[in-house]
Design a protein around this motif. Structure first.
Motif, PDB file in Angstrom:
ATOM      1  N   GLY A   1       5.773   7.485  -7.020  1.00 53.19           N
ATOM      2  CA  GLY A   1       4.778   8.380  -6.437  1.00 53.19           C
ATOM      3  C   GLY A   1       3.381   7.846  -6.680  1.00 53.19           C
ATOM      4  O   GLY A   1       2.516   7.885  -5.802  1.00 53.19           O
ATOM      5  N   LYS A   2       3.151   7.326  -7.896  1.00 51.30           N
ATOM      6  CA  LYS A   2       1.862   6.767  -8.275  1.00 51.30           C
ATOM      7  C   LYS A   2       2.091   5.459  -9.031  1.00 51.30           C
ATOM      8  O   LYS A   2       3.132   5.273  -9.674  1.00 51.30           O
ATOM      9  CB  LYS A   2       1.079   7.728  -9.180  1.00 51.30           C
ATOM     10  CG  LYS A   2       0.953   9.155  -8.641  1.00 51.30           C
ATOM     11  CD  LYS A   2       0.066   9.238  -7.410  1.00 51.30           C
ATOM     12  CE  LYS A   2      -0.045  10.689  -6.927  1.00 51.30           C
ATOM     13  NZ  LYS A   2      -0.832  10.789  -5.664  1.00 51.30           N
ATOM     14  N   ILE A   3       1.114   4.574  -8.957  1.00 45.88           N
ATOM     15  CA  ILE A   3       1.206   3.290  -9.655  1.00 45.88           C
ATOM     16  C   ILE A   3      -0.095   3.059 -10.415  1.00 45.88           C
ATOM     17  O   ILE A   3      -1.185   3.207  -9.859  1.00 45.88           O
ATOM     18  CB  ILE A   3       1.443   2.123  -8.672  1.00 45.88           C
ATOM     19  CG1 ILE A   3       2.781   2.296  -7.965  1.00 45.88           C
ATOM     20  CG2 ILE A   3       1.395   0.782  -9.407  1.00 45.88           C
ATOM     21  CD1 ILE A   3       3.003   1.296  -6.843  1.00 45.88           C
ATOM     22  N   ILE A   4       0.033   2.699 -11.687  1.00 47.10           N
ATOM     23  CA  ILE A   4      -1.123   2.309 -12.499  1.00 47.10           C
ATOM     24  C   ILE A   4      -0.998   0.819 -12.802  1.00 47.10           C
ATOM     25  O   ILE A   4       0.010   0.382 -13.370  1.00 47.10           O
ATOM     26  CB  ILE A   4      -1.198   3.103 -13.812  1.00 47.10           C
ATOM     27  CG1 ILE A   4      -1.327   4.609 -13.526  1.00 47.10           C
ATOM     28  CG2 ILE A   4      -2.378   2.621 -14.660  1.00 47.10           C
ATOM     29  CD1 ILE A   4      -1.248   5.473 -14.775  1.00 47.10           C
ATOM     30  N   ILE A   5      -2.000   0.057 -12.411  1.00 47.88           N
ATOM     31  CA  ILE A   5      -2.012  -1.376 -12.672  1.00 47.88           C
ATOM     32  C   ILE A   5      -2.846  -1.613 -13.937  1.00 47.88           C
ATOM     33  O   ILE A   5      -4.042  -1.321 -13.973  1.00 47.88           O
ATOM     34  CB  ILE A   5      -2.606  -2.178 -11.499  1.00 47.88           C
ATOM     35  CG1 ILE A   5      -1.873  -1.832 -10.197  1.00 47.88           C
ATOM     36  CG2 ILE A   5      -2.540  -3.674 -11.788  1.00 47.88           C
ATOM     37  CD1 ILE A   5      -0.421  -2.210 -10.192  1.00 47.88           C
ATOM     38  N   ALA A   6      -2.195  -2.134 -14.968  1.00 48.53           N
ATOM     39  CA  ALA A   6      -2.868  -2.413 -16.239  1.00 48.53           C
ATOM     40  C   ALA A   6      -2.446  -3.805 -16.715  1.00 48.53           C
ATOM     41  O   ALA A   6      -1.961  -3.983 -17.832  1.00 48.53           O
ATOM     42  CB  ALA A   6      -2.504  -1.349 -17.269  1.00 48.53           C
TER      43      ALA A   6
ATOM     44  N   VAL B   1      -7.034   2.678  -2.508  1.00 47.30           N
ATOM     45  CA  VAL B   1      -5.724   2.912  -1.881  1.00 47.30           C
ATOM     46  C   VAL B   1      -5.091   4.118  -2.563  1.00 47.30           C
ATOM     47  O   VAL B   1      -4.935   4.150  -3.788  1.00 47.30           O
ATOM     48  CB  VAL B   1      -4.807   1.685  -1.996  1.00 47.30           C
ATOM     49  CG1 VAL B   1      -3.389   2.015  -1.513  1.00 47.30           C
ATOM     50  CG2 VAL B   1      -5.375   0.521  -1.199  1.00 47.30           C
ATOM     51  N   ASP B   2      -4.723   5.111  -1.779  1.00 47.91           N
ATOM     52  CA  ASP B   2      -4.191   6.356  -2.322  1.00 47.91           C
ATOM     53  C   ASP B   2      -2.974   6.103  -3.207  1.00 47.91           C
ATOM     54  O   ASP B   2      -2.031   5.410  -2.810  1.00 47.91           O
ATOM     55  CB  ASP B   2      -3.808   7.298  -1.172  1.00 47.91           C
ATOM     56  CG  ASP B   2      -3.313   8.636  -1.682  1.00 47.91           C
ATOM     57  OD1 ASP B   2      -4.023   9.252  -2.495  1.00 47.91           O
ATOM     58  OD2 ASP B   2      -2.207   9.042  -1.273  1.00 47.91           O
ATOM     59  N   GLY B   3      -2.993   6.668  -4.401  1.00 44.75           N
ATOM     60  CA  GLY B   3      -1.850   6.588  -5.294  1.00 44.75           C
ATOM     61  C   GLY B   3      -1.814   5.374  -6.192  1.00 44.75           C
ATOM     62  O   GLY B   3      -0.883   5.215  -6.974  1.00 44.75           O
ATOM     63  N   ILE B   4      -2.834   4.501  -6.105  1.00 50.43           N
ATOM     64  CA  ILE B   4      -2.880   3.314  -6.957  1.00 50.43           C
ATOM     65  C   ILE B   4      -4.111   3.404  -7.859  1.00 50.43           C
ATOM     66  O   ILE B   4      -5.230   3.612  -7.392  1.00 50.43           O
ATOM     67  CB  ILE B   4      -2.889   2.017  -6.131  1.00 50.43           C
ATOM     68  CG1 ILE B   4      -1.572   1.906  -5.344  1.00 50.43           C
ATOM     69  CG2 ILE B   4      -3.071   0.798  -7.037  1.00 50.43           C
ATOM     70  CD1 ILE B   4      -1.472   0.679  -4.472  1.00 50.43           C
TER      71      ILE B   4
ATOM     72  N   PRO C   1       0.805  -1.228   0.000  1.00 55.97           N
ATOM     73  CA  PRO C   1       0.000   0.000   0.000  1.00 55.97           C
ATOM     74  C   PRO C   1       0.837   1.276   0.000  1.00 55.97           C
ATOM     75  O   PRO C   1       0.359   2.328  -0.438  1.00 55.97           O
ATOM     76  CB  PRO C   1      -0.832  -0.136   1.281  1.00 55.97           C
ATOM     77  CG  PRO C   1      -0.914  -1.601   1.532  1.00 55.97           C
ATOM     78  CD  PRO C   1       0.412  -2.151   1.093  1.00 55.97           C
ATOM     79  N   ASP C   2       2.092   1.212   0.488  1.00 59.01           N
ATOM     80  CA  ASP C   2       2.937   2.404   0.475  1.00 59.01           C
ATOM     81  C   ASP C   2       3.752   2.508  -0.819  1.00 59.01           C
ATOM     82  O   ASP C   2       4.734   3.247  -0.889  1.00 59.01           O
ATOM     83  CB  ASP C   2       3.842   2.451   1.703  1.00 59.01           C
ATOM     84  CG  ASP C   2       4.763   1.248   1.810  1.00 59.01           C
ATOM     85  OD1 ASP C   2       4.592   0.299   1.016  1.00 59.01           O
ATOM     86  OD2 ASP C   2       5.648   1.257   2.682  1.00 59.01           O
ATOM     87  N   LYS C   3       3.309   1.750  -1.841  1.00 54.38           N
ATOM     88  CA  LYS C   3       3.824   1.855  -3.210  1.00 54.38           C
ATOM     89  C   LYS C   3       5.276   1.411  -3.361  1.00 54.38           C
ATOM     90  O   LYS C   3       6.044   1.985  -4.132  1.00 54.38           O
ATOM     91  CB  LYS C   3       3.595   3.258  -3.763  1.00 54.38           C
ATOM     92  CG  LYS C   3       2.098   3.600  -3.891  1.00 54.38           C
ATOM     93  CD  LYS C   3       1.866   4.977  -4.442  1.00 54.38           C
ATOM     94  CE  LYS C   3       2.098   6.050  -3.392  1.00 54.38           C
ATOM     95  NZ  LYS C   3       1.230   5.928  -2.205  1.00 54.38           N
ATOM     96  N   LYS C   4       5.645   0.376  -2.644  1.00 53.30           N
ATOM     97  CA  LYS C   4       6.913  -0.313  -2.890  1.00 53.30           C
ATOM     98  C   LYS C   4       6.633  -1.485  -3.828  1.00 53.30           C
ATOM     99  O   LYS C   4       5.683  -2.234  -3.637  1.00 53.30           O
ATOM    100  CB  LYS C   4       7.545  -0.800  -1.589  1.00 53.30           C
ATOM    101  CG  LYS C   4       8.127   0.304  -0.723  1.00 53.30           C
ATOM    102  CD  LYS C   4       8.860  -0.283   0.464  1.00 53.30           C
ATOM    103  CE  LYS C   4       9.590   0.803   1.258  1.00 53.30           C
ATOM    104  NZ  LYS C   4       8.685   1.806   1.824  1.00 53.30           N
ATOM    105  N   ILE C   5       7.469  -1.628  -4.839  1.00 50.98           N
ATOM    106  CA  ILE C   5       7.275  -2.652  -5.857  1.00 50.98           C
ATOM    107  C   ILE C   5       8.508  -3.546  -5.907  1.00 50.98           C
ATOM    108  O   ILE C   5       9.639  -3.064  -5.977  1.00 50.98           O
ATOM    109  CB  ILE C   5       7.067  -2.005  -7.248  1.00 50.98           C
ATOM    110  CG1 ILE C   5       5.904  -1.013  -7.211  1.00 50.98           C
ATOM    111  CG2 ILE C   5       6.824  -3.070  -8.310  1.00 50.98           C
ATOM    112  CD1 ILE C   5       5.815  -0.162  -8.464  1.00 50.98           C
ATOM    113  N   TRP C   6       8.279  -4.852  -5.860  1.00 53.63           N
ATOM    114  CA  TRP C   6       9.371  -5.802  -6.005  1.00 53.63           C
ATOM    115  C   TRP C   6       9.304  -6.412  -7.388  1.00 53.63           C
ATOM    116  O   TRP C   6       8.251  -6.908  -7.812  1.00 53.63           O
ATOM    117  CB  TRP C   6       9.286  -6.904  -4.947  1.00 53.63           C
ATOM    118  CG  TRP C   6       9.791  -6.453  -3.623  1.00 53.63           C
ATOM    119  CD1 TRP C   6      11.063  -6.534  -3.134  1.00 53.63           C
ATOM    120  CD2 TRP C   6       9.023  -5.818  -2.598  1.00 53.63           C
ATOM    121  NE1 TRP C   6      11.140  -5.991  -1.876  1.00 53.63           N
ATOM    122  CE2 TRP C   6       9.900  -5.538  -1.510  1.00 53.63           C
ATOM    123  CE3 TRP C   6       7.683  -5.436  -2.475  1.00 53.63           C
ATOM    124  CZ2 TRP C   6       9.470  -4.920  -0.343  1.00 53.63           C
ATOM    125  CZ3 TRP C   6       7.253  -4.820  -1.319  1.00 53.63           C
ATOM    126  CH2 TRP C   6       8.149  -4.570  -0.270  1.00 53.63           C
TER     127      TRP C   6
END
Length: 369
Positions: free
Chosen positions: A109-114, A286-289, A90-95
């Protein structure tokens, strides 16, 4: 650890469109895809699109994909291929795992899931035999890999995917023995269905596959008629010689990363199952997603691209890269296009899953209901 304004997961129609809008507004964008080339489904789609001129009517999917890739290159968008996203918080860390061997963490800062969707399957006796595959897999084989999956194909499912892939299989040199549909009516656009029918392919509505026969692979297919309660009618079996069975029985949104991020979901069967709740700007709970395309509910490629543009503009606005007036003008334009795409055949707006509104906390959240 790398920092980006926007990380977009999925370089298909929605992801490409989102990256172009965000980067065009000045965002530093990273576009990630697990495949060895971007474009997603577009490069499998050799047929011409429908809709209006602004929806690329008359243009083949492969050409639309090429145009989008050209735009990403002009904007110097960073693209990371052969890369799997295996974790999202949720805090926008991506592995991520690059080339199946290098793992690292990135932030955005922001994440777009497509991430799109995956093909559904059905079980019947013999469904595990070689020669049984999704229609999308067959389309990949003929249009991308130039490999014919079989010489005589039986298609299960008469929606657009079923009839379009059937026609493309015939163009590639295969024979389509029949198209079988469990529902009492055909599901695809008339223009696609008519092309296949004119080629002499028989359609069997209110039928399904009972079993596949064969020792080491599919050799014959047995179908059976269904009654009004979807029960098999004994004595109505028919057997076809076939070495391939293609399943065009719908898609399911690929929402695993969105679950990991803690977003809220709702279940709507007509949109593919569990879909993330989101507002008219494609923001999740979720903010930023953000989400865009089939992962937000199964629709057409044209709709996916418009949703991608919507998500990209929303991200640019939330990053203060465009002002209120610019954002609202573009967003209204895109919603007008989306409404047009979701119109019925006589131009009347249909009541779609995305038209329902649910109250969530202090605001109104658009969801599939």
């Amino acid at each position: 650890m790398n920092n980006y304004d926007v990380v977009i997961v999925g370089a298909g129609p929605a992801g490409l469109a989102a990256s172009i809008e965000a980067a065009g507004a000045g965002a530093r964008v990273l576009l990630i895809d697990e495949n060895n080339k971007p474009g997603g489904q577009l490069f499998k789609q050799i047929h011409k699109f429908f809709g209006s001129r602004e929806h690329k009517a008359g243009t083949r999917g492969i050409n639309i994909g090429t145009e989008l890739l050209d735009d990403t290159e002009k904007l110097n968008i960073e693209v990371m291929l052969n890369t799997e996203v295996c974790g999202l918080t949720p805090d926008k860390k991506i592995w991520i795992i690059e080339n199946k061997e290098i793992s690292r963490e990135i932030t955005a800062g922001k994440i777009i899931i497509a991430t799109g969707a995956y093909e559904n399957s059905v079980q019947f006796d013999g469904w595990e035999l070689p020669g049984v595959m999704g229609a999308g897999a067959a389309q990949t084989m003929i249009n991308l890999n130039r490999v014919l999956p079989g010489h005589k194909v039986l298609m299960l499912g008469s929606g657009n995917v079923g009839v379009i892939v059937s026609y493309q299989l015939m163009q590639a040199g295969a024979e389509v023995a029949a198209i079988v549909e469990a529902a009492p009516t055909l599901g695809g656009y008339g223009v696609h269905t008519a092309k296949v029918a004119r080629a002499g392919v028989p359609f069997y509505t209110s039928h399904t596959i009972k079993r596949a026969h064969g020792k080491n692979r599919v050799e014959r297919v047995e179908i059976v008629q269904l009654d009004s309660n979807w029960k098999e009618i004994e004595g109505t079996e028919k057997i076809f010689d076939a070495d391939t069975i293609c399943l065009a029985v719908g898609l399911t949104p690929m929402v695993e990363l969105i679950w990991l991020a803690g977003c809220k979901f709702t279940f709507i069967g007509s949109m593919g199952g569990y879909v993330p709740v989101h507002d008219r700007y494609m923001r999740t709970t979720v903010d930023g997603i953000y989400v865009a395309g089939d992962v937000a509910g199964i629709e057409e490629a044209s709709t996916a691209m418009e949703e991608g543009r919507l998500a990209g503009i929303s991200v640019a606005y939330d990053l203060n890269l465009i002002d209120d007036a610019q954002a609202e003008k573009r967003i209204e334009e895109i919603w007008t296009k989306l409404d047009s795409l979701r119109c019925g055949q006589f131009g009347e707006k249909r009541k779609t899953a995305k038209d329902r509104i649910l109250e969530e906390g202090e605001g109104m959240i658009l969801c599939h209901a």
